[in-house]
Design an enzyme around this catalytic site. Structure first.
Site, PDB file in Angstrom:
ATOM      1  N   ASP A  63      -0.488   1.654  -3.761  1.00  0.00           N
ATOM      2  CA  ASP A  63       0.572   0.461  -3.913  1.00  0.00           C
ATOM      3  C   ASP A  63      -0.229  -0.612  -4.594  1.00  0.00           C
ATOM      4  O   ASP A  63       0.411  -1.664  -5.190  1.00  0.00           O
ATOM      5  CB  ASP A  63       0.996   0.169  -2.518  1.00  0.00           C
TER       6      ASP A  63
HETATM    7  C1  GLC Z   1       0.351  -4.081   0.647  1.00  0.00           C
HETATM    8  C2  GLC Z   1      -0.492  -3.007   1.476  1.00  0.00           C
HETATM    9  C3  GLC Z   1      -0.403  -1.527   1.217  1.00  0.00           C
HETATM   10  C4  GLC Z   1       0.899  -1.332   1.113  1.00  0.00           C
HETATM   11  C5  GLC Z   1       1.981  -2.378   0.778  1.00  0.00           C
HETATM   12  C6  GLC Z   1       3.347  -2.030   0.683  1.00  0.00           C
HETATM   13  O1  GLC Z   1       0.147  -3.771  -0.447  1.00  0.00           O
HETATM   14  O2  GLC Z   1      -1.939  -3.244   1.201  1.00  0.00           O
HETATM   15  O3  GLC Z   1      -1.036  -0.775   1.917  1.00  0.00           O
HETATM   16  O4  GLC Z   1       1.252   0.047   0.827  1.00  0.00           O
HETATM   17  O5  GLC Z   1       1.752  -3.578   1.176  1.00  0.00           O
HETATM   18  O6  GLC Z   1       3.709  -2.615   1.978  1.00  0.00           O
HETATM   19  C1  GLC Z   2       0.800   2.157   2.547  1.00  0.00           C
HETATM   20  C2  GLC Z   2       2.052   2.472   2.137  1.00  0.00           C
HETATM   21  C3  GLC Z   2       1.840   3.646   1.283  1.00  0.00           C
HETATM   22  C4  GLC Z   2       1.012   3.647   0.308  1.00  0.00           C
HETATM   23  C5  GLC Z   2      -0.352   3.304   0.894  1.00  0.00           C
HETATM   24  C6  GLC Z   2      -1.542   2.889  -0.290  1.00  0.00           C
HETATM   25  O1  GLC Z   2       0.305   2.691   3.771  1.00  0.00           O
HETATM   26  O2  GLC Z   2       2.946   2.594   3.125  1.00  0.00           O
HETATM   27  O3  GLC Z   2       3.181   3.969   0.459  1.00  0.00           O
HETATM   28  O4  GLC Z   2       0.912   4.998  -0.424  1.00  0.00           O
HETATM   29  O5  GLC Z   2      -0.260   2.073   1.748  1.00  0.00           O
HETATM   30  O6  GLC Z   2      -1.265   1.876  -0.824  1.00  0.00           O
END
Ligand code: GLC
Ligand code: GLC
Length: 770
Positions: free
Chosen positions: A442
């Protein structure tokens, strides 16, 4: 017959992982002779308690303590199928003399909208309403108007008093550690009108030496039909006739005891789907109990409300829930089916998907929207796992709408086709998939370019590009298209099957051409077409995601790239605490990469051990036959194995955490964000399906272990499509490799697939590693 196993014991919760204000549900015990009081529930008062311990079990929590010769234990659980939480308090007099005790309960009621509740005090301090009737406290704010639901707080004993106004209970300028009512030993019998509705019972009793008293509290939620809200009709008085029998039933000790046994039985039945006996205790402890338990919790809550997320900012994730299915499907296939259809209905007609949706309303989260280009592909993997587990191909015919085309439902099969087309219609200059907002990571936001402090990287307007590509999605596409080709073939759609197989091959070729850096798979191409995750970069040279995903999809297995990429992982990313997401970590903010470089080095996506990705490498290592490497990685993040280093790990020794700090962070090895992580599902898949090698497939049960050399073998029992498979694997020559001979009920079979057995039968499988 289900094989029943005793349920595992419960385990302590590290106190720093229990936020001080855990749910605001307290009990207080008061010695009415001395006036001393303390708390046998969450959050001890400032007194030192002897043997205070909070233990977590399978769907329950138990808190025990002793003080001044009074031993107490509170059990919290939600009975199956009910919308209430039981608190069962047991108090025992261990002094030689009788004791006069008071118990005070205490909860703060939420005014139904958590966001509004925490911000809009000018309104909320005037809306609170309660009723107290026959010892039950009913919280009914807004019930007079548009709500048909209310909360109740009941107690099994006759009351010496009650309170429903927080300020009356606490007293001015006091906190939960020193409530005035408890100190005084007497309730104010307050009835809340506005301000902060709260619930407290006061129960007094005398305990003879050696005696135990049990007090039951129920904290419940109820909905009345719209035409039966009031009693008498037309009044403003809550109709209690429908909820009262439920309260009466659950206030009985026998009901509570039976309800708790049913909960435990249901867990032992769920956990008996797969049981293993391996030479490694940490594996046994996780596989037999805690890892599937966490998969259930993750399936239920996704990444939403928890100790680490308040539950009001996001819904449940599309890609997250699809992946959770992989670890959950064997536990409760019919629930998995429902979730799949729900997910399909939050897909868009374009084939894309709402990134998140609200679990209660099932509607997509507009604030986050769509455009995370990996999302739809995970649905294909989730459905494939479901089909392999159940054989229920009818699900492919279920007609589900698209979130933006409610009146043109399409069979699930077509949803999956659109998922794949969403990728193949969006290719960049190298013919790799465009990344969109982000892919699995993300925080790799290649089209974002955010300069405004505090702006959300997930929702800010993206620069349109058509250039930024993801090697990771390339690998994921190959995996998904290969799975779908198999599904299509089984449906008799030979042309579809051939088409998707060809597309998978084409993409695998593109990844090999443009995604290979010489010693590992590259990560992406950015908005300007520059490579990300390459030896050419100064920071972020190698990422874990494409190494795991590309090998899992089969890319490079035939030509040595897979083994080379895995060697690079070992050389550059592996630490004793697990495998890092990337190296070197970004030391400054890279506008062109987005959120990933906003984290300090060693945390989260910027070079922590982001545990979710580790099992991909375990699976990849198993696929190339490296049993020692696969199991070695498994052990590094296995929470049970990390119990020995609890002072470093600092997380529950039975729960996977989202991340473990990397060496670039000051606290290398410290875990964070336990419970709701894709690590749960993927680790269960890695250890059970690829290392132990027991995999559901469309036509049977695969038994293809890739063991560590130190193991002499293992045994396992797997329930699968109604039959029970008793599996015994031997490794007489201590090889780190895979099975050569498989005997099914005494007959040698070709290969490693155990054919489907009739429901109700038991099949004996013997395998030898040679
Ligand atoms: C923040 C976190 C990530 C997560 C995203 C969406 O970017 O670092 O881990 O997936 O939020 O909630
Ligand atoms: C968080 C999010 C997931 C994503 C991950 C890596 O755990 O929930 O969707 O893949 O971060 O960014």
């Amino acid at each position: 017959m289900l094989s029943r196993r005793p349920v595992a014991p419960d385990y302590p919760v590290p106190l720093h992982n229990v936020p001080a204000d855990y749910g605001g549900r307290y009990l207080y015990l008061r010695d009415n002779h001395s006036g001393e009081y303390w708390s046998p529930s969450w959050q001890p008062t400032q007194h030192d308690l002897d043997h205070y311990e909070c233990r977590h079990g399978l769907s329950y929590t138990r808190i025990s303590s002793a003080r001044l010769g009074v031993r107490a234990e509170t059990l919290y659980f939600v009975p199956l199928g009910e919308t209430l939480e039981v608190w069962r308090l047991r108090v025992r007099n261990e002094r030689g003399t009788p004791i006069d005790l008071s118990v005070f309960s205490s909860v703060e009621f939420c005014l139904w909208d958590a966001q509004d509740d925490a911000t809009n005090f000018q309104r909320n301090y005037s809306t609170g309403e309660v009723e107290v009737a026959d010892g039950v406290i009913y919280h009914k704010t807004e019930y007079r108007e548009r709500r048909n639901h209310f909360a109740y707080f009941a107690c099994s004993e006759p009351l010496a008093g009650f309170d429903t106004q927080r300020e009356e209970f606490l007293g001015a300028y006091r906190g939960w550690d020193r409530p005035l009512v408890v100190e005084r030993g007497e309730s104010a019998n307050s009835v809340a009108h506005g301000w902060a509705p709260h619930g407290s019972h006061h129960v007094r009793f005398r305990l003879a030496p050696g005696d135990t008293k049990e007090v039951i509290f129920l904290l419940g939620y109820w909905e009345n039909p719209d035409d039966q809200k009031f009693d008498p009709p037309g009044s403003a008085v809550l109709n209690k006739a429908l909820v009262r029998p439920v309260i009466d039933r659950w206030l009985r000790q026998e009901t509570v005891a039976a309800g708790f046994s049913r909960l435990r039985e249901s867990w032992s039945s769920l956990l008996s789907v797969l049981t293993v006996e391996t030479p490694d205790d940490d594996t046994n402890r996780m596989v037999n109990t805690w890892n599937p338990y966490q998969c259930m919790v993750t399936f239920n809550m996704s990444r939403s409300v928890s100790l680490f997320e308040s539950g009001i900012s996001r819904g449940i994730g599309f890609r997250d829930s699809c992946q959770d299915l992989l670890g959950f499907v064997q536990l409760a296939p019919s629930r998995a089916r429902g979730r799949i259809l729900e997910l399909a209905a939050t897909q868009l007609a374009s084939g894309g998907a709402y990134h998140q949706y609200q679990p209660l309303t099932k509607s997509g989260n507009d604030a986050i929207g769509s455009g995370f280009n990996d999302d739809p592909l995970w649905l294909v993997l989730g459905v494939a796992a479901y089909l392999k587990e159940t054989g229920d191909e009818a699900i492919l015919d279920e007609a589900m709408p698209y979130a933006d085309a409610q009146d043109s439902p399409a069979p699930l099969y077509e949803h999956l086709e659109r998922s794949l087309r969403y990728t193949s219609d969006r290719l960049g200059p190298h013919l790799l998939p465009l990344i969109g907002r982000a892919d699995w990571n993300d925080c790799l936001n290649l089209n974002c370019f955010s300069v405004a402090p505090g702006e959300s990287f997930q929702t800010t307007a993206n620069v349109t590009g058509g250039v930024a590509e993801s090697v990771f999605i390339g690998g994921l596409f190959v995996l998904a298209a290969t799975e779908f080709a198999q599904i299509a073939g089984r449906r008799g759609r030979a042309a579809d099957a051939a088409g998707y197989r060809a597309e998978a091959e084409k993409m695998a070729h593109v990844v090999t051409e443009h995604g290979w850096d010489g010693e590992w798979f590259r990560r992406a191409y950015d908005h300007a077409g520059r490579v990300v995750g390459s030896a050419e970069n100064a920071e972020g040279q190698i990422f874990i995601e494409p190494q795991g995903m590309c090998v899992m999809s089969g890319i490079g297995i035939g030509n040595g790239m897979a083994v080379r990429a895995l060697a690079s992982v070992r050389e550059r990313l592996a630490t004793s605490h697990g495998i890092l997401l990337l190296q070197p970590a970004y030391t400054r903010y890279h506008l062109e990469l987005g959120e990933i470089s906003s984290y300090p080095p060693g945390y989260k996506e910027n070079g922590s051990i982001f545990c979710h990705t580790n099992p991909w490498v375990m699976i990849a290592e198993a696929m190339v036959g490296h049993g020692d490497a696969a199991f070695g990685y498994y052990k590094r993040i296995n929470p049970s194995a990390r119990e020995e280093i609890s002072d470093v790990h600092r997380c529950e020794p039975y729960v996977y955490a989202q991340m473990i700090a990397g060496p670039d962070a000051p606290a290398h090895g410290e875990a964070k964000n336990s419970w709701l992580t894709g690590t749960a599902a993927w680790n269960l898949v890695a250890i059970t399906q690829w290392i132990l090698g027991i995999r559901a497939e469309m036509d049977g049960l695969r038994v293809d272990p890739v063991l560590p050399a130190a193991w002499a073998g293992f045994t396992a029992t797997r329930r699968f499509r109604g039959a029970t498979y008793q599996i015994s694997v031997r490794n007489p020559d201590r090889i780190s490799g895979r099975v050569a001979n498989l005997e099914v009920d005494g007959h040698l079979v070709n290969g490693t697939l155990v054919p489907l057995a009739p429901s109700g039968t038991t099949v004996h499988v013997e395998a030898v590693v040679r």
